[in-house]
Design a protein around this motif. Sequence first.
Motif, short mmCIF file in Angstrom:
data_model
loop_
_atom_site.label_atom_id
_atom_site.label_comp_id
_atom_site.label_asym_id
_atom_site.label_seq_id
_atom_site.Cartn_x
_atom_site.Cartn_y
_atom_site.Cartn_z
N PRO A 157 0.83 -1.21 0.00
CA PRO A 157 0.00 0.00 0.00
C PRO A 157 0.86 1.26 0.00
O PRO A 157 1.87 1.33 0.69
N ALA A 158 0.46 2.23 -0.79
CA ALA A 158 1.13 3.53 -0.80
C ALA A 158 0.55 4.36 0.34
O ALA A 158 -0.65 4.57 0.41
N ARG A 159 1.40 4.81 1.23
CA ARG A 159 0.93 5.60 2.36
C ARG A 159 1.05 7.10 2.07
O ARG A 159 0.25 7.90 2.53
N SER A 160 2.08 7.46 1.32
CA SER A 160 2.32 8.86 1.00
C SER A 160 3.09 8.92 -0.32
O SER A 160 3.98 8.12 -0.56
N GLY A 161 2.75 9.89 -1.15
CA GLY A 161 3.45 10.03 -2.43
C GLY A 161 2.97 9.01 -3.45
O GLY A 161 2.14 8.16 -3.18
N MET A 162 3.54 9.10 -4.62
CA MET A 162 3.20 8.20 -5.72
C MET A 162 4.26 7.10 -5.80
O MET A 162 5.45 7.38 -5.64
N VAL A 163 3.81 5.87 -6.04
CA VAL A 163 4.71 4.73 -6.14
C VAL A 163 4.54 4.08 -7.51
O VAL A 163 3.42 3.85 -7.95
N TYR A 164 5.65 3.83 -8.17
CA TYR A 164 5.65 3.07 -9.41
C TYR A 164 6.02 1.64 -9.06
O TYR A 164 7.12 1.38 -8.58
N LEU A 165 5.08 0.72 -9.28
CA LEU A 165 5.29 -0.70 -8.99
C LEU A 165 5.42 -1.41 -10.32
O LEU A 165 4.65 -1.17 -11.25
N TYR A 166 6.40 -2.28 -10.43
CA TYR A 166 6.64 -3.03 -11.65
C TYR A 166 6.54 -4.52 -11.35
O TYR A 166 7.19 -5.02 -10.43
N ALA B 92 20.27 -2.56 -15.56
CA ALA B 92 18.99 -2.75 -16.25
C ALA B 92 18.69 -4.22 -16.53
O ALA B 92 17.54 -4.62 -16.57
N GLU B 93 19.71 -5.04 -16.67
CA GLU B 93 19.49 -6.46 -16.97
C GLU B 93 18.78 -7.20 -15.84
O GLU B 93 18.21 -8.26 -16.04
N TYR B 94 18.78 -6.63 -14.64
CA TYR B 94 18.13 -7.28 -13.50
C TYR B 94 16.68 -6.85 -13.34
O TYR B 94 15.93 -7.43 -12.57
N TYR B 95 16.25 -5.81 -14.04
CA TYR B 95 14.89 -5.30 -13.92
C TYR B 95 14.01 -5.92 -15.00
O TYR B 95 13.67 -5.30 -15.99
N THR B 96 13.65 -7.19 -14.83
CA THR B 96 12.90 -7.92 -15.84
C THR B 96 11.40 -7.70 -15.73
O THR B 96 10.68 -7.89 -16.69
N ALA B 97 10.90 -7.32 -14.56
CA ALA B 97 9.47 -7.03 -14.39
C ALA B 97 9.24 -5.59 -14.88
O ALA B 97 9.78 -4.65 -14.32
N GLN B 98 8.46 -5.44 -15.95
CA GLN B 98 8.33 -4.13 -16.57
C GLN B 98 6.89 -3.64 -16.70
O GLN B 98 6.65 -2.57 -17.23
N ARG B 99 5.91 -4.40 -16.22
CA ARG B 99 4.52 -3.95 -16.26
C ARG B 99 4.33 -2.91 -15.17
O ARG B 99 4.48 -3.19 -13.99
N GLU B 100 4.00 -1.70 -15.57
CA GLU B 100 3.95 -0.58 -14.63
C GLU B 100 2.55 -0.39 -14.04
O GLU B 100 1.56 -0.34 -14.77
N THR C 225 6.09 -13.90 -8.06
CA THR C 225 6.03 -12.87 -9.10
C THR C 225 7.17 -11.88 -8.87
O THR C 225 7.23 -11.23 -7.82
N ASN C 226 8.08 -11.81 -9.82
CA ASN C 226 9.16 -10.82 -9.70
C ASN C 226 8.55 -9.43 -9.72
O ASN C 226 7.62 -9.15 -10.47
N HIS C 227 9.10 -8.55 -8.89
CA HIS C 227 8.60 -7.19 -8.82
C HIS C 227 9.66 -6.27 -8.24
O HIS C 227 10.61 -6.72 -7.62
N TRP C 228 9.47 -5.00 -8.47
CA TRP C 228 10.30 -3.96 -7.87
C TRP C 228 9.50 -2.67 -7.90
O TRP C 228 8.46 -2.59 -8.54
N PHE C 229 9.93 -1.67 -7.18
CA PHE C 229 9.18 -0.41 -7.14
C PHE C 229 10.12 0.75 -6.91
O PHE C 229 11.26 0.57 -6.47
N LYS C 230 9.62 1.93 -7.23
CA LYS C 230 10.38 3.16 -6.99
C LYS C 230 9.39 4.27 -6.64
O LYS C 230 8.21 4.22 -6.99
#
Length: 90
Positions: free
Chosen positions: A8-17, A33-41, A56-61
């Motif tokens: 859950p995003a508590r504050s600000g905008m989060v880009y989840l991949y 970049a080769e490690y960031y295989t999850a690209q659905r934003e 499910t592979n994922h990452w966020f910023k």
Amino acid sequence: MEHRRSHPARSGMVYLYVEGKGRISTTLPAKHAEYYTAQREIILYPGEQYTIPTDTNHWFKAGPEGAIISEFSSNSDDSSDIFTNPNIVR
């Protein structure tokens, strides 16, 4: 028990991949970049959350103003967290 993570995003905008079909990001990090295989934003705004299925592979910023998120997991321990980027060390 199936392992799921909710972000859950508590504050600000989060880009989840995540893996899968959908909007593909064009702003992937150049470094490692080769490690960031999850690209659905998926964009999360304060109060919104997304539940990620097991294995499910994922990452966020954070968005431009930063963000605060919480992570809830049905099983949370170091052995369950698998990083595809070898530069991340626990």
